[in-house]
Design a protein around this motif. Structure first.
Motif, PDB file in Angstrom:
ATOM      1  N   MET B   1       0.995  -1.347   0.055  1.00 45.93           N
ATOM      2  CA  MET B   1      -0.019  -0.143  -0.065  1.00 45.93           C
ATOM      3  C   MET B   1       0.807   1.232  -0.021  1.00 45.93           C
ATOM      4  N   VAL B   2       0.420   2.162  -0.929  1.00 48.22           N
ATOM      5  CA  VAL B   2       1.362   3.544  -0.829  1.00 48.22           C
ATOM      6  C   VAL B   2       0.285   4.551  -0.476  1.00 48.22           C
ATOM      7  N   LYS B   3       0.680   5.508   0.351  1.00 48.82           N
ATOM      8  CA  LYS B   3      -0.102   6.706   0.474  1.00 48.82           C
ATOM      9  C   LYS B   3       0.142   7.909  -0.244  1.00 48.82           C
ATOM     10  N   VAL B   4      -0.937   8.549  -1.121  1.00 48.09           N
ATOM     11  CA  VAL B   4      -0.679   9.475  -2.065  1.00 48.09           C
ATOM     12  C   VAL B   4      -1.308  10.624  -1.410  1.00 48.09           C
ATOM     13  N   LYS B   5      -0.813  11.707  -1.568  1.00 44.28           N
ATOM     14  CA  LYS B   5      -1.333  13.239  -1.138  1.00 44.28           C
ATOM     15  C   LYS B   5      -1.417  13.980  -1.853  1.00 44.28           C
ATOM     16  N   PHE B   6      -2.247  15.019  -2.151  1.00 47.14           N
ATOM     17  CA  PHE B   6      -2.445  15.931  -2.945  1.00 47.14           C
ATOM     18  C   PHE B   6      -2.322  17.486  -2.602  1.00 47.14           C
ATOM     19  N   PHE B   7      -2.035  18.405  -2.894  1.00 49.31           N
ATOM     20  CA  PHE B   7      -1.977  19.679  -2.233  1.00 49.31           C
ATOM     21  C   PHE B   7      -2.464  20.756  -3.124  1.00 49.31           C
ATOM     22  N   ALA B   8      -2.782  21.854  -2.613  1.00 52.64           N
ATOM     23  CA  ALA B   8      -3.249  23.031  -3.300  1.00 52.64           C
ATOM     24  C   ALA B   8      -4.408  23.086  -4.199  1.00 52.64           C
ATOM     25  N   ALA B   9      -4.143  23.668  -5.246  1.00 54.75           N
ATOM     26  CA  ALA B   9      -5.070  23.612  -6.300  1.00 54.75           C
ATOM     27  C   ALA B   9      -5.295  22.080  -6.759  1.00 54.75           C
ATOM     28  N   LEU B  10      -4.563  21.392  -6.793  1.00 57.41           N
ATOM     29  CA  LEU B  10      -4.709  20.107  -7.403  1.00 57.41           C
ATOM     30  C   LEU B  10      -5.749  19.142  -6.464  1.00 57.41           C
ATOM     31  N   ARG B  11      -5.447  19.401  -5.126  1.00 57.15           N
ATOM     32  CA  ARG B  11      -6.269  18.802  -4.067  1.00 57.15           C
ATOM     33  C   ARG B  11      -7.526  19.206  -4.086  1.00 57.15           C
ATOM     34  N   GLU B  12      -7.811  20.524  -4.238  1.00 54.19           N
ATOM     35  CA  GLU B  12      -9.227  21.016  -4.652  1.00 54.19           C
ATOM     36  C   GLU B  12      -9.911  20.495  -5.696  1.00 54.19           C
ATOM     37  N   ARG B  13      -9.309  20.494  -7.012  1.00 57.50           N
ATOM     38  CA  ARG B  13      -9.736  20.024  -8.202  1.00 57.50           C
ATOM     39  C   ARG B  13     -10.077  18.502  -8.012  1.00 57.50           C
ATOM     40  N   LEU B  14      -9.281  17.772  -7.242  1.00 53.34           N
ATOM     41  CA  LEU B  14      -9.530  16.151  -7.126  1.00 53.34           C
ATOM     42  C   LEU B  14     -10.601  16.095  -6.089  1.00 53.34           C
ATOM     43  N   ASN B  15     -10.639  17.174  -5.249  1.00 50.40           N
ATOM     44  CA  ASN B  15     -11.564  16.931  -4.066  1.00 50.40           C
ATOM     45  C   ASN B  15     -10.984  15.947  -3.174  1.00 50.40           C
ATOM     46  N   CYS B  16      -9.613  15.688  -2.823  1.00 47.51           N
ATOM     47  CA  CYS B  16      -9.117  14.477  -2.090  1.00 47.51           C
ATOM     48  C   CYS B  16      -7.796  14.970  -1.496  1.00 47.51           C
ATOM     49  N   ALA B  17      -7.475  14.699  -0.544  1.00 48.38           N
ATOM     50  CA  ALA B  17      -6.275  15.207   0.401  1.00 48.38           C
ATOM     51  C   ALA B  17      -5.260  14.088   0.207  1.00 48.38           C
ATOM     52  N   GLU B  18      -5.962  12.925   0.400  1.00 46.25           N
ATOM     53  CA  GLU B  18      -4.991  11.761   0.672  1.00 46.25           C
ATOM     54  C   GLU B  18      -5.782  10.629   0.371  1.00 46.25           C
ATOM     55  N   ILE B  19      -4.966   9.357  -0.356  1.00 45.21           N
ATOM     56  CA  ILE B  19      -5.796   8.356  -0.756  1.00 45.21           C
ATOM     57  C   ILE B  19      -4.709   7.116  -0.504  1.00 45.21           C
ATOM     58  N   ASP B  20      -5.119   5.989  -0.101  1.00 45.41           N
ATOM     59  CA  ASP B  20      -4.069   4.845  -0.180  1.00 45.41           C
ATOM     60  C   ASP B  20      -4.138   3.901  -1.402  1.00 45.41           C
ATOM     61  N   VAL B  21      -3.259   3.532  -2.182  1.00 40.54           N
ATOM     62  CA  VAL B  21      -3.286   2.776  -3.478  1.00 40.54           C
ATOM     63  C   VAL B  21      -2.715   1.583  -3.101  1.00 40.54           C
ATOM     64  N   GLU B  22      -2.997   0.530  -3.674  1.00 44.47           N
ATOM     65  CA  GLU B  22      -2.450  -0.871  -3.818  1.00 44.47           C
ATOM     66  C   GLU B  22      -1.156  -0.668  -4.593  1.00 44.47           C
ATOM     67  N   SER B  23      -0.038  -1.417  -4.174  1.00 46.15           N
ATOM     68  CA  SER B  23       1.169  -1.300  -4.711  1.00 46.15           C
ATOM     69  C   SER B  23       1.489  -2.825  -4.998  1.00 46.15           C
ATOM     70  N   GLN B  24       2.156  -2.947  -6.296  1.00 52.66           N
ATOM     71  CA  GLN B  24       3.089  -4.231  -6.297  1.00 52.66           C
ATOM     72  C   GLN B  24       4.410  -4.117  -6.647  1.00 52.66           C
ATOM     73  N   HIS B  25       5.166  -5.157  -6.637  1.00 55.71           N
ATOM     74  CA  HIS B  25       6.436  -5.181  -6.569  1.00 55.71           C
ATOM     75  C   HIS B  25       7.051  -4.497  -7.868  1.00 55.71           C
ATOM     76  N   ASN B  26       8.035  -3.707  -7.812  1.00 55.87           N
ATOM     77  CA  ASN B  26       8.602  -2.827  -8.974  1.00 55.87           C
ATOM     78  C   ASN B  26       7.577  -2.088  -9.671  1.00 55.87           C
ATOM     79  N   ASP B  27       6.376  -1.562  -8.966  1.00 54.89           N
ATOM     80  CA  ASP B  27       5.749  -0.418  -9.479  1.00 54.89           C
ATOM     81  C   ASP B  27       6.444   0.696  -9.636  1.00 54.89           C
ATOM     82  N   THR B  28       6.115   1.623 -10.642  1.00 58.57           N
ATOM     83  CA  THR B  28       6.807   2.895 -10.747  1.00 58.57           C
ATOM     84  C   THR B  28       5.639   3.966 -10.275  1.00 58.57           C
TER      85      THR B  28
END
Lengths: 158, 82
Positions: B1-28
């Motif tokens: 699991m990877v934590k992904v954060k968004f800030f400022a104008a991008l956070r507002e446009r996505l209406n999301c400050a933070e989200i967890d995303v499943e990760s796999q080996h060797n993900d970029t």
């Protein structure tokens, strides 16, 4: 050699920061820069809100101060940046450098400010009586930072 | 699991400050971003905009960097401090 980095809501006192920087016996120059909240062209700024990425901000500022120390051989660097809601004329940012001589001090101070503006994760939101919007990044700030990698910084240091 | 954060104008446009995303080996970072877009197709335009910056564990990173479980990623617009 010492580095003092603070990201805070509270205001700061220039005089106190100057006294700390001027204590080193081997420093012949203390250079300081203070950035203030400036009025908009249409004169309607009600508030400036500063957001930041806690954790990364401090790390970037610390790294900038270390790079400036190594590059210009200055003794002490203080960087203070405020976050949260600020009113017109309030202090936003302070960069203070204690150096052996003034040229290195001025250069280190400008280096830190130029990179802070393009590398440190802060974002300004201006609030007017009728609107609020995120401030757009300026091309002139990006250009100012790139000069330090293009070998033209001697214009400042000389 | 990877934590992904968004800030400022991008956070507002996505209406999301933070989200967890499943990760796999060797993900970029690119693959994490693709997973987000797959989940929220409306985010594609915002996340792939040319001026969006990315950090991994509080340091600027290229989107080709590999990501491990436990890492923190952040996407944000050009900075405007000082």
């Amino acid at each position: 050699m010492s580095i003092n980095v603070r990201v805070q809501n509270a205001d700061f006192c220039q005089a106190e920061e100057y006294l700390k920087l001027s204590n080193a016996s081997n420093c012949g120059a203390v250079i300081t820069f203070t950035g203030l909240v400036r009025e908009l062209v249409d004169g309607d700024l009600q508030m400036l809100h500063l957001e930041h990425y806690a954790g990364m901000t401090e790390q970037v500022l610390e790294q900038l101060a270390q790079q400036a120390q190594q590059r210009f051989g200055v003794e002490q660097i203080t960087i203070i940046h405020r976050v949260g809601s600020l009113k017109l004329n309030e202090q936003i940012v302070f960069v203070g450098v204690a150096a052996g001589h003034r040229k290195a001090g001025f250069a280190a101070c400008m280096f830190v400010m130029d990179y802070l503006k393009t590398q440190a994760p802060f974002w300004k939101r201006e609030v007017t009586s009728t609107d609020s919007y995120w401030v757009a990044a300026k091309e002139s700030d990006r250009t100012a930072a790139t000069r330090w990698t293009e070998g033209t910084e001697n214009r400042v240091a000389s | 699991m990877v934590k992904v954060k968004f800030f400022a104008a991008l956070r507002e446009r996505l209406n999301c400050a933070e989200i967890d995303v499943e990760s796999q080996h060797n993900d970029t970072v690119v693959q994490i971003r693709e997973r987000l877009v797959a989940q929220y197709p409306a985010w594609q335009h915002e996340l792939l905009a040319n001026d969006v910056l990315c950090a991994k564990n509080f340091t600027f990173t290229d989107v080709t960097a590999t990501v491990q479980s436990g890492d923190e990623l952040a996407f944000f617009p050009p900075v405007t401090g000082g």
